[in-house]
Scaffold this active site. Structure first.
Site, PDB file in Angstrom:
ATOM      1  N   ASP A   1       0.834  -1.197   0.000  1.00 40.59           N
ATOM      2  CA  ASP A   1       0.000   0.000   0.000  1.00 40.59           C
ATOM      3  C   ASP A   1       0.869   1.247   0.000  1.00 40.59           C
ATOM      4  O   ASP A   1       2.100   1.190   0.157  1.00 40.59           O
ATOM      5  CB  ASP A   1      -1.019  -0.002   1.141  1.00 40.59           C
TER       6      ASP A   1
ATOM      7  N   ASN B   1      -3.705  12.472   1.040  1.00 43.67           N
ATOM      8  CA  ASN B   1      -5.058  12.830   0.613  1.00 43.67           C
ATOM      9  C   ASN B   1      -5.531  14.103   1.298  1.00 43.67           C
ATOM     10  O   ASN B   1      -6.129  14.984   0.674  1.00 43.67           O
ATOM     11  CB  ASN B   1      -6.016  11.676   0.933  1.00 43.67           C
TER      12      ASN B   1
ATOM     13  N   ASP C   1      -6.527  10.119  -6.169  1.00 45.71           N
ATOM     14  CA  ASP C   1      -6.898   9.245  -7.288  1.00 45.71           C
ATOM     15  C   ASP C   1      -5.790   9.197  -8.331  1.00 45.71           C
ATOM     16  O   ASP C   1      -5.549   8.154  -8.961  1.00 45.71           O
ATOM     17  CB  ASP C   1      -8.195   9.734  -7.926  1.00 45.71           C
TER      18      ASP C   1
ATOM     19  N   GLU D   1      -6.067   2.070  -0.736  1.00 42.78           N
ATOM     20  CA  GLU D   1      -4.720   2.241  -1.293  1.00 42.78           C
ATOM     21  C   GLU D   1      -3.940   0.932  -1.259  1.00 42.78           C
ATOM     22  O   GLU D   1      -2.736   0.924  -1.489  1.00 42.78           O
ATOM     23  CB  GLU D   1      -3.951   3.328  -0.528  1.00 42.78           C
TER      24      GLU D   1
END
Length: 398
Positions: free
Chosen positions: A258, A266, A275, A299
């Site tokens: 991840d 974010n 994204d 993620e």
């Protein structure tokens, strides 16, 4: 996989060409077969909100209605002959426009109007002057040499189909197009082949049924992609992963990875940039060889290997980690320029977009006897946790 949507039309073309007598041996309800087929496509497309299929259903339905209303009399009649000559032009031009020009969303005023126009406009060819005007655009006579006129075969039309169909199909192959794009080509081909065997009973129904089956196959393929393919990254998603893990070979390995500090990333840059990060990671994993990549969720991603060589695994995972860590991700501006000139000037500046770097942590494990999908994923996840606890941006293989 996408090419499968073209098979009904190709099969119809082969049958119509090689075994036309079969058309008289199997009777289809007219126009019930086409109506039922289109109705099924409409219902499924509406249920899954695949609105672009509506336009092609309207195209097939409108063309079929025009054929049924106008070509049921001998071609020796002037009006019928004009319609026959106009149909190839309409089918080709309208299909190309519908295939390559972006359509509006169906549930808008423009979308509804386009749907109505696509379904009703071909009926205008039933008017003699309209059909005559459109027929003048046909290149069939130019493609027909004098020596071919008495062969009883529409050679000019056949050459037209081969040239346009071949060019269109070559483009689709080059672009690696979807099954929906192939179903559009197949719908056009099916109806054009009908014009070659126009004298055979129920040929128009068979051609339309072939077009409808192609659309149905494309819709089924799209449903499978929605169920198994992650739209953001283009990778297979968790459902596909579970299916794969249930059939792991004895010598296999699984890795969980991840994005490090993804939540903070974010929060700082926004979900659109988040994204962008996931799309980038999906692209890197998709292009890298040696494993099958899946988006596990959020993620997190999962890599499945078809071997259990520790040295080879470590080398591959380090390659992935290094490629991600050294990739300069350019952040897109949240606000667009007011004009094309400003946008061009901005693109010309080297510092117009801020570049950041991301890192990933990876935890991998080898398949053990008696492993289940849950057990091997749990071990890989524990190793991922160890990689993060050890400082992140690293690979742990146990």
């Amino acid at each position: 996989m996408g090419f499968i949507a073209a098979l009904p039309a190709i099969l119809w073309a082969l049958v119509a060409w090689l075994y036309p007598e079969w058309l008289t041996q199997i009777q289809l309800p007219v126009p019930g077969a086409v109506s039922v087929g289109l109705g099924i496509v409409f219902l499924l497309a509406a249920f899954f909100r695949q609105w672009h299929w509506f336009y092609w259903c309207a195209w097939v339905g409108g063309s079929y209605a025009t054929i049924q209303l106008g070509l049921q009399q001998p071609l020796a009649q002037k009006e019928v002959s004009q319609l026959y000559q106009a149909l190839p032009v309409w089918l080709s031009v309208s299909a190309l426009l519908l295939a390559f020009i972006k359509q509006p969303t169906l549930l808008t005023l423009k979308g509804v109007l386009l749907f109505i126009v696509v379904g009703i406009l071909p009926l205008a060819l039933l008017l003699g002057p309209v059909a005559n005007s459109v027929a003048t655009l046909s290149p069939v006579e130019l493609l027909t040499l004098p020596d071919w006129e008495d062969t009883g075969l529409a050679v000019g039309l056949l050459l037209w189909i081969v040239a346009m169909g071949g060019s269109w199909a070559t483009f689709l192959l080059y672009k690696g197009s979807s099954s929906f794009a192939w179903s559009q080509w197949a719908s056009w081909l099916a109806l054009m082949v009908f014009l070659l065997v126009v004298d055979h009973r129920d040929a128009s129904t068979w051609s339309s049924v072939a077009a409808v089956i192609g659309l149905l196959l494309a819709l089924a393929d799209q449903m499978l992609k929605l169920a198994y393919i992650d739209e953001l990254t283009g990778l297979p998603q968790r459902r596909a992963l579970v299916s794969q893990l249930q059939h792991l070979r004895r010598r296999s390995a699984v890795c969980m990875l991840d994005v490090d500090y993804f939540k903070k990333f974010n929060d700082r840059y926004g979900h659109e940039v988040g994204d962008q990060v996931l799309r980038l990671l999906g692209s890197i994993l998709k292009d890298h060889r040696g494993f099958k990549a899946y988006r596990y969720g959020g993620e997190e991603f999962t890599l499945v290997f078809s071997h259990s060589d520790p040295d080879k695994l470590k080398s591959t995972l380090e390659s992935v980690r290094s490629k991600v860590a050294n990739y300069p991700l350019k952040l897109r501006e949240s606000s667009r320029p007011d004009s094309k000139r400003k946008g061009k000037d901005a693109r010309g500046k080297k510092d117009a977009a801020k570049a950041v770097k991301i890192t990933i942590s990876l935890g991998a494990t080898l398949k053990e006897p008696g492993d289940t999908p849950d057990s091997i994923l749990k071990r890989a996840d524990e190793n991922l946790y160890s990689a993060k606890k050890s400082g992140r941006n690293r690979v742990v293989l146990k």
